[in-house]
Enzyme design. Structure first.
Site, short mmCIF file in Angstrom:
data_model
loop_
_atom_site.label_atom_id
_atom_site.label_comp_id
_atom_site.label_asym_id
_atom_site.label_seq_id
_atom_site.Cartn_x
_atom_site.Cartn_y
_atom_site.Cartn_z
N SER A 53 0.81 -1.22 0.00
CA SER A 53 0.00 0.00 0.00
C SER A 53 0.85 1.28 0.00
O SER A 53 1.75 1.43 -0.82
CB SER A 53 -0.97 -0.05 1.19
OG SER A 53 -1.94 0.95 1.07
N ASP A 93 -9.39 -4.77 -5.89
CA ASP A 93 -8.94 -3.62 -5.08
C ASP A 93 -9.15 -2.33 -5.87
O ASP A 93 -8.59 -2.15 -6.95
CB ASP A 93 -7.45 -3.79 -4.77
CG ASP A 93 -6.86 -2.60 -4.05
OD1 ASP A 93 -7.64 -1.77 -3.51
OD2 ASP A 93 -5.62 -2.49 -4.01
N HIS A 133 -7.42 -5.20 -1.42
CA HIS A 133 -6.20 -4.41 -1.18
C HIS A 133 -5.15 -5.18 -0.36
O HIS A 133 -3.97 -5.16 -0.69
CB HIS A 133 -6.61 -3.11 -0.46
CG HIS A 133 -5.52 -2.10 -0.39
ND1 HIS A 133 -4.88 -1.61 -1.50
CD2 HIS A 133 -4.94 -1.48 0.67
CE1 HIS A 133 -3.97 -0.72 -1.13
NE2 HIS A 133 -3.98 -0.63 0.18
#
Ligand code: NAG
Ligand code: NAG
Length: 349
Positions: free
Chosen positions: A72, A266, A322
């Site tokens: 991320s 995601d 994600h």
């Protein structure tokens, strides 16, 4: 609470150092006022210093192949950390590190593009119609993030997009939406609750050698540090790397391997935006887009790029959100393990 062994633990393929960085995340803290001050750039230097000190203290790991990995937001800093290790080796810094490459999951690479790519992703996933998509392209000229308020046509297109997606869970588009403004809803999922209990348990902290009394409550996410689209710098942290693309570009001339993983469900940093920057690296395709299999089923798709001593494998994990390994643990470890054990160099070296 009972703990069970994770059959898909990453520890079965590597020794892993989990680094809580910067101070203020996880169990990390600072003892001085200046110690709390950090930024994307400072953090990259600190990670590098940390690794050096760790390897000096634990020389038995010096020969191990070293990969820097992250998920991320930290995707903005990992390429810089990796590049600094290569450059340190070239300068003859001590100790020499056996750096081989980097692994990124659902990375943030560009603080405009990765957010901007959500609209195209919404179209590909049938969250918006062809008609809404076309009108946004026509009226907004490719910019769906910093919109000129005077451009009412664009504002209208984006309003339709917003209406279709505002109750979609970005981290995993199939998950029920949880409205944080609704006092009746309980947005914390079971995983978050359990992890917070575990990490705040005294015996756990003792086992991990966490110094007592240095941090208050352990939190999964520090809101002060956590980046949101368009967020300004805080007193403690400057979000000073806008794009990590230049670091990827520089790494592409090193003897280096990259694995980029993305869950195809995601929408936080959709694979669409990842595909764009990878294409912009302008590296030849060695193995075109193809499925990879886990237990005879398609686990996702892969593509390999290679140039001289650099290679980059882009992997989408089918049905993952994600937090890729959280949603698809087996598929993720199979893809990563295969990559780790595959030949180091591209075909032409
Ligand atoms: C979050 O980070 C800030 C520094 O930016 C720090 O002062 C604070 O203690 C951190 N919170 C937690 C819960 O660790
Ligand atoms: C960031 O700072 C600018 C200038 O001070 C301000 O106009 C803007 O509203 C701020 N943005 C956010 C998200 O707080």
């Amino acid at each position: 609470m009972t703990l069970i062994l994770n059959p898909n633990s990453w520890l079965q393929m590597a020794s892993i150092i989990f680094l809580d960085i910067p101070a203020g995340s996880g169990y990390s803290y600072a003892d001085t006022q200046e110690g709390w001050i950090s930024s994307d750039t400072v953090l990259a230097a600190q990670a590098n210093d940390f690794l050096k000190k760790f390897l000096i203290d634990h020389p038995k790991f010096l020969k191990n192949p070293l990969y820097v990995a992250g998920i991320s937001y930290i995707g903005i800093a990992i390429p810089k950390i990796t590049l600094e290790i290569y450059e340190g080796n070239e300068r003859g810094d001590h100790p020499p590190m056996n750096i081989q490459g980097y692994i990124l999951m659902s990375p943030l690479t560009n603080k405009f593009n990765d957010f901007n790519s959500r609209l195209e992703y919404a179209h590909r996933m049938a969250l918006i119609s062809d008609d809404i998509y076309k009108s946004a392209i026509e009226n907004c000229h490719g910019n769906y993030v910093n919109v000129d308020t005077l451009n009412t046509l664009c504002a209208n297109s984006l309003q339709r997009y917003e209406q279709c997606t505002c109750r979609i869970t970005l981290d995993y588009i199939l998950e029920p939406f949880c409205d944080e403004n609704d006092p009746l809803s309980d947005c914390q999922d079971a995983f978050t609750k359990v992890v917070e209990i575990w990490a705040n348990t005294e015996v756990v902290q003792q086992a991990l050698n966490v110094r007592q009394g240095k941090i208050g409550k352990w939190e999964l996410l520090n809101d002060t540090l956590h980046y949101k689209q368009g967020k300004n710098d805080t007193e403690c942290y400057a979000y000073d790397i806008f794009s990590s693309f230049p670091y990827h570009k520089k790494l592409s001339s090193k003897n280096c391997r990259a694995l980029i993983l993305s869950g195809d469900h995601d929408m936080t940093f959709p694979y669409v935006g990842i595909e764009q920057w990878i294409t912009s690296l302008d590296i030849e395709i060695e193995i075109p887009w193809h499925p990879f299999y886990v237990d005879g089923q398609v686990g996702g798709y892969q593509m390999k790029y290679a140039q001289n001593d650099y290679s980059l494998t882009f992997t989408t994990v089918k049905g993952a959100g994600h937090l890729v390994p959280y949603y698809k643990p087996k598929e993720t470890i199979v893809a990563t393990k295969t990559w780790l054990s595959s030949p180091t160099y591209s075909s032409d070296s």
